[in-house]
Design an enzyme around this catalytic site. Structure first.
Site, short mmCIF file in Angstrom:
data_model
loop_
_atom_site.label_atom_id
_atom_site.label_comp_id
_atom_site.label_asym_id
_atom_site.label_seq_id
_atom_site.Cartn_x
_atom_site.Cartn_y
_atom_site.Cartn_z
N GLY A 248 -11.45 15.39 9.92
CA GLY A 248 -11.60 14.60 11.10
C GLY A 248 -11.37 13.00 11.13
O GLY A 248 -11.21 12.52 9.86
N GLY B 185 -12.59 10.07 9.89
CA GLY B 185 -13.67 9.13 9.30
C GLY B 185 -13.72 8.13 9.80
O GLY B 185 -14.72 7.22 9.37
N LYS C 169 -9.00 1.95 14.50
CA LYS C 169 -9.24 2.11 13.34
C LYS C 169 -9.86 1.35 12.36
O LYS C 169 -9.62 0.09 12.34
CB LYS C 169 -7.77 2.63 12.61
CG LYS C 169 -7.83 3.12 11.08
CD LYS C 169 -6.29 3.45 10.66
CE LYS C 169 -6.42 4.06 9.27
NZ LYS C 169 -5.07 4.41 8.75
N GLY D 233 -16.51 4.14 7.08
CA GLY D 233 -15.94 4.37 8.42
C GLY D 233 -15.09 2.70 8.72
O GLY D 233 -14.78 2.90 9.69
N ARG E 284 -4.60 1.09 17.72
CA ARG E 284 -3.41 1.81 17.32
C ARG E 284 -3.15 2.56 18.96
O ARG E 284 -4.17 2.79 19.78
CB ARG E 284 -3.56 3.06 16.46
CG ARG E 284 -4.14 2.54 15.18
CD ARG E 284 -3.85 3.48 14.02
NE ARG E 284 -4.25 4.69 13.96
CZ ARG E 284 -4.22 5.63 13.02
NH1 ARG E 284 -3.65 5.42 11.98
NH2 ARG E 284 -4.89 6.62 13.01
N ARG F 91 -2.71 16.37 15.58
CA ARG F 91 -1.80 16.62 14.22
C ARG F 91 -1.86 18.04 14.01
O ARG F 91 -2.63 18.78 14.71
CB ARG F 91 -2.30 15.52 13.37
CG ARG F 91 -3.86 15.92 12.93
CD ARG F 91 -4.71 14.57 12.44
NE ARG F 91 -4.66 13.39 13.29
CZ ARG F 91 -4.48 12.24 12.86
NH1 ARG F 91 -4.67 12.06 11.21
NH2 ARG F 91 -4.56 11.15 13.50
N ASP G 34 -2.83 17.16 7.75
CA ASP G 34 -3.89 16.40 8.73
C ASP G 34 -2.92 14.86 8.82
O ASP G 34 -3.41 14.21 9.85
CB ASP G 34 -5.20 16.09 8.14
CG ASP G 34 -5.05 15.38 6.65
OD1 ASP G 34 -4.85 16.35 5.75
OD2 ASP G 34 -5.63 14.10 6.59
N ASN G 35 -1.95 14.48 8.38
CA ASN G 35 -1.08 13.35 8.77
C ASN G 35 0.14 13.62 9.09
O ASN G 35 0.97 12.94 9.18
CB ASN G 35 -0.79 12.42 7.12
CG ASN G 35 -2.25 11.86 6.68
OD1 ASN G 35 -3.33 11.70 7.43
ND2 ASN G 35 -2.23 11.85 5.47
#
Length: 567
Positions: A157, A159, A180, A193, A250, A257, A342-343
């Site tokens: 997730g 983070g 981000k 975070g 971003r 994803r 996940d990327n």
């Protein structure tokens, strides 16, 4: 700035021969009324939000806690998002704004007046740090899982990232905004975070450089730093130090994803981990409906009444886009560094710039991530890994898309699309635009082999070839060989990486128990190490003059083929 220099240099090498590339995927359309509202007087507060993802997908409301307290790390079952709040930073200030990226949101050019520009930056610092929320923003953290370095890691997730919402422009486009480094979420695990200034600058620069290279990517609209600090072990040597916190704004059509669909995975046979939403096929179908209708509307229209064919067409298009994307990376020498599931973007974008890099000296085994000791994500293995990740996506879509059908699509599409796109891009880079010849593939392979053997710089070689002379080659050969690695540089590059005792032990294991060697995954590493030892042995026997002579001869031989190939 080295990242930007390398990327911009690479763009020069392809700009002369490359047709303009489309900026795919097109953002999802907004309601027709999106442009009808009068803008508000403030620069950013006038942005219009329409947060379709939070309406279409299940959202967890966090359990009650102290006012302003960070979200506690926890499993988030039955949801695709969890509502969060950015944690304020002390004295945020703008480091950089990307005007082309902000223009996507309908924001105008910077004013000429200094006072107006200062007020504009102050507003950007306030909202893009997370210290204040834009009207209509609904911050949330996305829940996803992932295979990391080949092993299923369970729930991961956002983070350190937060969905702010989706901005609709007067042109009818829809763009998701994400902060981000804005503070902890339920997916932060043991982390805080936060992101620091050095990594945030790298992401900001590379996102925009990749876009201007014509490579599909998420965008970076702003980089904001602050007086807040966190401890980071910069060199991983046990000596942490304080660094400034920073946030990157971003921008993308979506940040969903492959791992978004892995939250339904049952217990993994190797790691024992499972996704937080095992058995929730209803949410899987809900996600597919949302993704296809929003980002692949032509597929939705074509297969409106047949869900299996709709899902198959979606997976086919994701496979094609992924193959094209990794082909683009290979053609500019880009190394992602962390190609976990996940990327991997569900719409075919370069996403999550971490320990990325660009090739200098051409080395197909180059690894830009210090933690990737096995070389899983090396430059040459990126196409193979992307295909492996698509296999995991196929498994995650089952039963909504039967696995056998997805695997057939993957086998049919990926390799062929990668080869086609890669060769076409390489033809453009080499100016082979008059006709497509069967020999072009061998010509490209020969170029890369020549680069490898001579230690040539990847980007500079293409840049020099863009001014290949029609007649006298002597001066050109001198310039081309001058940018190749020196004998000392090559000796350092091919220095063995294993301790001699470890290498000896691996060789004994290869003889006595090859099955165990394969099981622990060191066979490829052993082969690479033996190749390094052999290459170094040959280099030790050369003098600088002999190396230069060999380099010149190798380049002269390839240039002769190149000249004939361009006829």
């Amino acid at each position: 700035m080295a990242v930007l220099r390398v990327a911009l240099a690479a763009s020069l090498a392809v700009a002369r021969t490359r047709p303009p590339l489309g900026r795919r995927p097109p953002p999802a359309p907004c309601p027709a009324s999106a442009g009808a509202m009068e803008p508000e007087p403030r620069w950013l507060a006038g942005l219009r939000f329409d947060n379709r993802a939070l309406r279409a997908l299940p959202v967890e409301t966090p359990p009650p806690g102290p006012e302003g307290a960070p979200s506690a790390p926890r499993p988030v079952p039955g949801a695709c998002f969890s509502r969060v709040r950015p944690a304020p930073l002390r004295q945020p200030r703008v480091v950089a704004l990307s005007e082309p990226a902000l223009a996507l949101l309908g924001l105008g050019a910077p004013p000429a007046d200094a006072a107006a520009r200062e007020a504009r930056e102050a507003e950007a610092a306030l909202f893009f740090s997370g210290n204040a929320l834009l009207p209509g923003a609904e911050p949330a953290a996305h829940c996803y899982c992932g295979h990391q370095f080949g092993q299923f890691a369970g729930q991961l997730g956002d983070g350190a990232a937060m969905y702010l919402g989706e901005v609709c422009t007067a042109a009818g486009e829809r763009w998701e905004l994400q902060l981000k480094g804005a503070g902890p979420t339920p997916f932060s695990r043991q982390a805080d975070g936060r992101k620091v200034l050095r990594s945030s600058i790298r992401e900001f620069l590379c996102s925009e450089a990749m876009f201007h290279l014509g490579i599909p990517t998420t965008r970076a609209g702003a980089c904001v730093t602050s007086q807040s600090s966190v401890e980071r072990d910069v060199f991983y040597d046990g000596n942490p130090r304080h660094e400034q916190c920073a946030v990157v704004l971003r921008v993308a059509p979506t940040f969903l994803r492959f791992g978004s669909f892995e939250i339904f995975k049952s217990s993994d046979e190797h790691t024992g981990r499972a996704g937080p939403s095992v058995g929730r096929n209803d949410i899987r179908v809900q996600m597919l409906d949302y993704v296809i209708s929003t980002f692949y509307p032509e597929i939705q229209a074509t297969h409106a009444s047949d869900s299996v064919q709709r899902h198959a067409a979606f997976f086919r298009e994701v496979t094609r886009r992924t193959a094209q994307l990794v082909a683009e990376w290979q053609c500019v020498g880009f190394c992602h560094g962390v190609l976990n599931t996940d990327n991997m973007s569900i719409v075919g974008l370069t996403i999550d710039y971490g320990p990325f890099g660009f090739l200098d000296r051409y080395d197909p085994d180059h690894v830009c991530n210090a933690s990737d000791t096995a070389g899983r994500y090396s430059y040459s293995r990126q196409p193979e890994v992307c295909k492996w990740n698509l296999q995991k996506l196929a498994e995650a879509l089952d039963p909504a898309l039967p696995l056998e059908l997805a695997e057939a699509i993957l086998a049919e599409e990926f390799d062929a699309e990668f080869r086609r796109h890669y060769l076409q891009k390489m033809r453009w880079k080499l100016g082979l635009v008059r006709a497509e010849r069967e020999e072009d593939s061998a010509l490209v392979a020969g170029l890369l082999e020549t680069m490898h053997l001579t230690g040539a710089d990847f980007t500079n070689s293409f840049y020099l070839l863009s001014s290949f002379p029609a007649e006298d080659l002597d001066e050109f050969l001198a310039t081309l060989t001058a940018q190749c690695a020196s004998l000392e540089e090559l000796r350092r590059a091919f220095r063995p990486q294993m301790d001699p005792r470890q290498l000896s032990m691996m060789l004994m294991l290869a003889q006595s128990n090859p099955q165990l060697l394969a099981l622990i995954g060191t066979r490829a590493s052993l082969a690479r190490e033996l190749e390094r030892v052999e290459r170094l042995s040959r280099l030790e026997q050369l003098s600088p003059a002999e190396l230069h002579g060999r380099n010149r001869s190798r380049w002269a031989e390839w240039l002769l083929e190149y000249r004939c190939g361009g006829c």
